[in-house]
Design an enzyme around this catalytic site. Structure first.
Site, PDB file in Angstrom:
ATOM      1  N   GLU A   1      -1.883  -1.675   7.690  1.00 27.13           N
ATOM      2  CA  GLU A   1      -0.683  -1.008   7.176  1.00 27.13           C
ATOM      3  C   GLU A   1      -0.837   0.503   7.310  1.00 27.13           C
ATOM      4  O   GLU A   1      -1.926   1.050   7.091  1.00 27.13           O
ATOM      5  CB  GLU A   1      -0.471  -1.292   5.680  1.00 27.13           C
ATOM      6  CG  GLU A   1      -0.104  -2.699   5.325  1.00 27.13           C
ATOM      7  CD  GLU A   1       0.108  -2.848   3.809  1.00 27.13           C
ATOM      8  OE1 GLU A   1       0.377  -1.849   3.116  1.00 27.13           O
ATOM      9  OE2 GLU A   1      -0.031  -3.979   3.326  1.00 27.13           O
TER      10      GLU A   1
ATOM     11  N   GLU B   1      -4.157  -7.234  -0.429  1.00 27.84           N
ATOM     12  CA  GLU B   1      -4.865  -6.228  -1.227  1.00 27.84           C
ATOM     13  C   GLU B   1      -5.445  -6.793  -2.515  1.00 27.84           C
ATOM     14  O   GLU B   1      -5.083  -6.360  -3.627  1.00 27.84           O
ATOM     15  CB  GLU B   1      -3.939  -5.051  -1.518  1.00 27.84           C
ATOM     16  CG  GLU B   1      -3.566  -4.293  -0.261  1.00 27.84           C
ATOM     17  CD  GLU B   1      -2.835  -2.988  -0.541  1.00 27.84           C
ATOM     18  OE1 GLU B   1      -2.240  -2.854  -1.618  1.00 27.84           O
ATOM     19  OE2 GLU B   1      -2.867  -2.109   0.335  1.00 27.84           O
TER      20      GLU B   1
HETATM   21  C1  GAL Z   1       0.301  -1.559   0.149  1.00 26.38           C
HETATM   22  C2  GAL Z   1       0.792  -2.984  -0.034  1.00 26.38           C
HETATM   23  C3  GAL Z   1       2.165  -3.169   0.561  1.00 26.38           C
HETATM   24  C4  GAL Z   1       3.080  -2.063   0.111  1.00 26.38           C
HETATM   25  C5  GAL Z   1       2.467  -0.743   0.473  1.00 26.38           C
HETATM   26  C6  GAL Z   1       3.288   0.440   0.068  1.00 26.38           C
HETATM   27  O1  GAL Z   1      -0.679  -1.212  -0.733  1.00 26.38           O
HETATM   28  O2  GAL Z   1      -0.087  -3.878   0.599  1.00 26.38           O
HETATM   29  O3  GAL Z   1       2.662  -4.427   0.164  1.00 26.38           O
HETATM   30  O4  GAL Z   1       3.280  -2.152  -1.252  1.00 26.38           O
HETATM   31  O5  GAL Z   1       1.242  -0.602  -0.171  1.00 26.38           O
HETATM   32  O6  GAL Z   1       2.699   1.642   0.505  1.00 26.38           O
END
Ligand code: GAL
Length: 672
Positions: free
Chosen positions: A311, A152
């Site tokens: 994710e 990110e």
């Molecule tokens: C994303 C990040 C992850 C984790 C996640 C939590 O933005 O890439 O490492 O922190 O959020 O929702």
């Protein structure tokens, strides 16, 4: 290059075994449970730097080798991240230039993550050394699928190194001529003229924030500099492992970086999706349609390839205002939505909850309970089974015939412009609304940017295109001349690429000709103000937030305002050009009347608008032989839809109709 096509749909997520190296029992259990959940890929290495290189030059890769080997022995691929998303303490101690400076000019202390200076040569060198070693050791690993650059990427740095790079960047951009910059930024205003490029500071919060051109250029520079940093990582990996594709994970419509620019450097687009499901301010359908829009933004950047959902959360995140659990079936439905929109993966943050620290209560497939029969585990397992059934869909594509133009430069310029009602500008929401209303009409839209070719689309909606970059107006006119249907709205064509107003009438740069009108005024309405548009079919639409006083030269008037000083004046117009048409709507309309207008345009553009039942989303993916029609029902009642073919999830055949149960979905395969 590895073709992700042969890998089916990916299912897995971020995995941080380095937190559990003293618990071999847990690591063994992880693999057993991953197999049970149908996981076929994990992302390793995100934020692992302090374990990979605990002291400068001392590399510990054995644990990673061991895990990757074991995963692969069990049929699980690895997406390997470079660890540059967080710095180990020795690095900040030895190379303080790697610390970021914020917009107040304060140097950050060591800690947290996502906070390196992208310009720092020392940081880039350390990352290069790390990436080189990772590529050398793991580049030929049979389980390695993809490089994941950092994590990110985001934010901006105002340190002296970044300032210098900004000045050099400006010098190049303005051909070394400071007067060109002064003109483009209109610096005579408030006595802001510069004599030299090295006088130009970034827009510090306690400094120069009043020059719109500077503010915009700083954002462009931040993208350029972050992309340059990202390219430095990519170059190392491509040089040593040309067969492994690269990605980095985007964050929704993150406002700080123009993802369109970054996307050009990546082999695969991936992103992280965390909608606020089941909130108390909108319907579940609306929440999901915003997510569909975000998916479409990613798809639009994917150059004709599937993207990846990198994710998403099983359960709940820990950073929303209210961290509400996904209700039963939501997880599976969200996974199906990702695939429906064109993703070839469903991945999670995270596989296992960390025991301590910042994200210890963030959702994961495996809870602190450690069991494989929790509600969330079981739904993840079901998701794995569902993805297996959909394997043949992988690598098929969504091919929309309509588009919504959404542009980062434009959103930055609108956000920063002083005028209108600040809080009601809502550029992003306006684009989403267009997307959603088209979706409700059964018309799939791609999200395109100002530089994209519009050739493939019968209809393009370009709401609030306030900033016209070089050539944008010409491209739009050309699109209409070649038979396209273009819809523009209030606030179109006010400024050029440097935010200088077009003279001689908005929409500028020749667009007054294209639409056959000019806008003399734009009015901001208080929430209690009332105005309406009366259409030529006698229907009435409500006006909110903005209304323009239009002077029509040679366009057909389709609707007029009914109240106030603009009563009787045109609000909605259409100008025919060859077989195409340029449509203009000079007011923010309520959803129902905007939808009516969109339906009319779609019909004229030859797009068969086939409205969907409420709460239902539909997408179509196709390959050379099959069309896969996805339906998702977010409502609480069964929904009857048009369908034919085999439902890949149940094996049932549909002749012409099917019923989609509440909170469920279906995928119909039919040969083309
Ligand atoms: C994303 C990040 C992850 C984790 C996640 C939590 O933005 O890439 O490492 O922190 O959020 O929702």
């Amino acid at each position: 290059m590895i073709d992700l096509k042969n890998k089916g749909l990916l299912h897995g997520g971020d995995y941080n075994p380095e937190q559990w190296l003293d618990r071999p029992d847990i690591l063994a259990e992880d693999i057993r449970m991953m197999k049970k959940a149908g996981v076929n890929v994990v992302t390793l290495g995100v934020f692992s730097w302090s374990v990979l290189e605990p002291r400068e030059g001392e590399y510990h890769f054995d644990w990673l080798q061991d895990i990757m080997d074991r995963l692969w022995e069990n049929g699980i691929h690895t997406i390997l991240a470079t660890p540059s998303g967080a710095k180990p303490v020795w690095l900040d101690e030895t190379y303080p230039e790697a610390l970021r400076m914020d917009e107040w000019g304060r140097v950050r202390h060591h800690g947290v993550r996502h906070n390196h200076c992208p310009s720092s040569p020392a940081y880039r060198k350390k990352v290069e050394e790390m990436d080189t070693r990772l590529a050398e050791q793991f580049g030929n690993h049979p389980g390695l699928l993809l490089w994941h650059i950092s994590n990110e990427l985001g934010g901006s740095c105002y340190c002296p190194l970044c300032q210098k790079r900004f000045q050099t960047y400006l010098e190049k951009k303005f051909d070394g001529d400071i007067e060109k910059l002064n003109h483009a930024w209109w610096t005579t205003f408030w006595s802001h003229q510069y004599q030299r490029f090295d006088q130009v500071e970034p827009p510090f919060a306690n400094g120069e924030t009043s020059i719109m051109g500077l503010n915009l250029e700083w954002k462009r520079f931040t993208t350029w500099n972050m992309t340059d940093y990202m390219k430095s990582e990519i170059q190392t990996l491509r040089r040593l492992t040309p067969k492994i594709p690269v990605t980095t994970n985007f964050m929704k419509l993150y406002p700080g970086l123009d993802y369109r620019m970054m996307a050009k450097e990546l082999d695969v687009i991936s992103w992280d999706s965390y909608p606020r499901y089941h909130n108390d301010y909108e319907s579940l359908y609306d929440t999901c349609m915003e997510n569909a829009f975000d998916h479409a933004v990613m798809r639009g950047m994917s150059k004709g390839r599937p993207f990846l959902l990198m994710e998403s959360v099983p359960g709940a995140v820990n950073w929303h205002a209210f961290n509400k659990m996904k209700r039963p079936r939501m997880h599976k439905l969200a996974a199906l939505q990702a695939v429906a929109c064109g993703s070839d993966s469903v991945q999670y943050f995270q596989w296992r909850k960390s025991r301590g620290s910042f994200e210890q209560y963030h959702g994961a497939v495996v809870d602190h309970l450690g069991r494989d029969d929790t509600r969330i585990f079981l739904e993840t397992q079901e998701t794995g089974e569902m993805l297996k059934k959909l394997e043949r869909v992988s690598h098929s594509l969504v091919k929309p015939k309509a588009a919504v133009l959404f542009d980062w430069d434009n959103r930055w310029a609108i956000q920063d412009m002083k005028g209108l009602s600040q809080e009601k500008k809502q550029y992003e929401q306006t684009c989403m609304t267009m997307y959603r209303l088209l979706a409700e009409l059964g018309v799939e839209a791609e999200i395109v940017s100002r530089d994209d070719s519009l050739e493939a689309y019968a209809f393009v909606a370009a709401p609030m295109l306030y900033l016209l970059g070089d050539g944008t107006a010409g491209r739009l006119a050309d699109y209409v001349d070649k038979g396209g249907h273009l819809l523009a709205t209030y606030l179109t064509g006010y400024v050029d690429k440097d935010t200088l107003c077009w003279l001689g009438g908005f929409p500028g740069d020749g667009l007054t000709e294209l639409f056959g009108l000019y806008s003399e005024e734009i009015d901001s309405l208080y929430p209690g103000d009332k105005n309406y548009v009366k259409f030529d079919d006698e229907s009435i639409g409500e006006v909110r937030d903005f209304a323009e006083l239009l002077r029509v030269k040679d366009a057909e008037i389709l609707g007029t305002f009914t109240e106030d000083y603009i009563k009787g004046l045109p609000a909605v117009t259409r100008k025919q050009r060859g077989t195409g048409a340029a449509w203009y709507v000079g007011a923010r309309l309520d959803d129902a009347s905007l939808k009516g207008l969109l339906e009319k345009i779609c019909r004229e553009a030859g797009l068969s608008a086939d409205p969907l039942p409420s709460n239902v989303e539909r997408h179509v993916r196709e390959d050379d032989r099959f069309r896969y029609t996805f339906y998702l029902n977010y409502g609480s009642a069964p929904a009857a839809v048009k369908a034919s073919g085999t439902n890949l999830l149940t094996g049932a055949q549909a002749e012409a109709k099917a019923v989609i149960p509440p909170m469920d979905g279906a995928v119909f395969a039919k040969s083309i």
